[in-house]
Design an enzyme around this catalytic site. Sequence first.
Site, PDB file in Angstrom:
ATOM      1  N   LYS A 105      -4.498  -2.335   9.887  1.00 25.82           N
ATOM      2  CA  LYS A 105      -5.572  -2.751   8.987  1.00 25.82           C
ATOM      3  C   LYS A 105      -5.008  -3.753   7.978  1.00 25.82           C
ATOM      4  CE  LYS A 105      -7.801   1.779   9.300  1.00 25.82           C
ATOM      5  NZ  LYS A 105      -9.190   1.623   9.724  1.00 25.82           N
ATOM      6  N   ARG A 124     -18.608   9.796  12.490  1.00 24.98           N
ATOM      7  CA  ARG A 124     -17.800  10.315  11.376  1.00 24.98           C
ATOM      8  C   ARG A 124     -18.627  11.423  10.738  1.00 24.98           C
ATOM      9  NH1 ARG A 124     -12.382   8.256  11.422  1.00 24.98           N
ATOM     10  NH2 ARG A 124     -12.642   9.878  12.938  1.00 24.98           N
ATOM     11  N   PHE A 155     -12.410  14.906  18.250  1.00 19.53           N
ATOM     12  CA  PHE A 155     -13.299  13.743  18.386  1.00 19.53           C
ATOM     13  C   PHE A 155     -12.709  12.654  19.270  1.00 19.53           C
ATOM     14  CE2 PHE A 155     -10.992  10.928  15.539  1.00 19.53           C
ATOM     15  CZ  PHE A 155     -10.310  11.810  14.719  1.00 19.53           C
ATOM     16  N   PHE A 178      -8.165  11.786   4.890  1.00 18.85           N
ATOM     17  CA  PHE A 178      -8.387  11.053   6.137  1.00 18.85           C
ATOM     18  C   PHE A 178      -7.940  11.983   7.264  1.00 18.85           C
ATOM     19  CE2 PHE A 178      -7.285   8.163   9.618  1.00 18.85           C
ATOM     20  CZ  PHE A 178      -8.556   7.659   9.825  1.00 18.85           C
ATOM     21  N   THR A 179      -8.544  11.846   8.449  1.00 19.44           N
ATOM     22  CA  THR A 179      -8.297  12.805   9.550  1.00 19.44           C
ATOM     23  C   THR A 179      -6.801  13.016   9.829  1.00 19.44           C
ATOM     24  OG1 THR A 179      -8.644  10.944  11.048  1.00 19.44           O
ATOM     25  CG2 THR A 179     -10.485  12.446  10.775  1.00 19.44           C
ATOM     26  N   TYR A 238      18.128  -5.401  17.807  1.00 25.57           N
ATOM     27  CA  TYR A 238      17.912  -3.971  17.523  1.00 25.57           C
ATOM     28  C   TYR A 238      18.187  -3.676  16.053  1.00 25.57           C
ATOM     29  CZ  TYR A 238      18.106   1.083  18.156  1.00 25.57           C
ATOM     30  OH  TYR A 238      17.870   2.423  18.061  1.00 25.57           O
ATOM     31  N   ASP A 278      -2.235   5.389  -0.368  1.00 24.06           N
ATOM     32  CA  ASP A 278      -2.480   4.981   1.017  1.00 24.06           C
ATOM     33  C   ASP A 278      -3.172   3.620   0.929  1.00 24.06           C
ATOM     34  OD1 ASP A 278      -3.532   4.408   3.514  1.00 24.06           O
ATOM     35  OD2 ASP A 278      -4.145   6.473   3.949  1.00 24.06           O
TER      36      ASP A 278
END
Length: 482
Positions: A266, A389, A455, A132-133, A80, A223
């Site tokens: 990613k 998109r 979406f 970005f969303t 942990y 990002d």
Amino acid sequence: MSEVKFYYGENIPLEMHKVRIVQKLNLPPVERRLEAMKEAGYNTFLLKNKDIFMDMLTDSGVNAMSDRQQAAMMLADDSYAGSETFTKLENKIEEIFGKKYFLPTHQGRACENIIAQSLVKKDSVVPMNYHFTTTQAHITLNGGSVKEIFTDEALKLTSDCPFKGNLDIDKLIDVIESNGVENIPFVRMEAGTNLIGGQPFSLENMKEVRKVCDQYGLTLILDASLLADNLYFIKIREEQCKDMSIREITREMADLADIIYFSARKLGCARGGGICTSNEEMYMKMREYITLYEGFLTYGGMSVREMEAITVGLDETMDMDMINQGPQFIAYMTEELQKKGVPVITPAGGLGCHINAMGFVDHIPQNEYPAGVLAAAIYIISGVRGMERGTMSEQRDENGNEPLANMELVRLAMPRRVFTLSQVKYAADRIAWLYENRKLIGGLKFVDEPKVLRFFFGKLDTLSDWPTELMKKFKEDFGDSL
Ligand code: F0G
């Protein structure tokens, strides 16, 4: 635009790996695909994987892992607090990005939550190359707003601009001056700019943004979720960087940013995320939220196995033979579609091949969701799942009005090292067939519309029975073949 390419022959990308584990695929007949699309409310997010042949919805969490990553997972230190696995990851982050502090999270949007809660206030304005969303959702949830500052090239569907993701420096200064420095918590640059087609920014542009941030005393956040693709494009397209190694380019970019965050679904080809910085004050501020929302500071919601995989994955990302695979397969698919006249976003970017739905189904008005329609039609005729998109991915304003998206794109994501060239060619051939028969496609309307991020879960219905007409034509041309 001249690019150094790592190709076999004219335009055949060469796999720099061999396949050692495989997963069986299923290609259901067209009748089942039509049924499945109906059941999913014409929303490709709601399809079940058992009904899908090539899943090109996203590259998130579905990239192929290497043998070294899998081997590392077996060595994970499960505890942990104080796990050795975490220390390895923290050290790798410091080695690659040169940042002293690392905060683990369960995925990219969790980083956005922590950053927004720590820095965004009511009426804050956050300038960025593009939203970005999930980034936008977190900033608005905290009372702020997003100000997109892209160059005139960014929204051109076809272009030969090598860096459509660049942030416009003059407009940035205007935004700072007109909103007041005190209302700007940070400037955000998104590598491999997702929503405009995985388009990169240049190292030169990031340096200029840094200069402006220094001039006004502003924080710059990178990002880095799609950094791998951006690095590839900097290396092959930016003259001043052609003799730099991927590690050197990465380090220069990292040195320009105060905070870097990423989705390790990613970047690093595993599942997780993290934030790094050398600024102690910012670190301390964000740290509290990690234990509140993510987990203890040495795992942040990730399994130790995934952390081991990320550590190796980040290291492998520093290799051109690895990071060229995504963009080269995308370029191949884009060129195949272009040859058949299909309207695609150019230059080909990272992340996936992007089809211009407004050009493809130009008879469908934006409020009938051309990109959503096209994603549904592609699935029906091929079993290939892409992602809308466009306007469906936008959110209604406070008065319930639906903003029309700048672009209507269908994204066919290319998970890294997952598909073979013949599969990519199959997808391109079927889409070319659909383009010839595009007039058979009709519009969609929402029948169940969630308020936030509609979406993901929204359900739609067709405005006419166009899917049946499309299936009939498909059977005429292809018979009972899949
Ligand atoms: N930033 C960028 C640029 C992204 O593309 C994503 C995710 C995130 C942040 C959020 O990361 O998913 O780990 O929470 N993009 C995925 C996609 C969802 O399919 O494009 P996450």
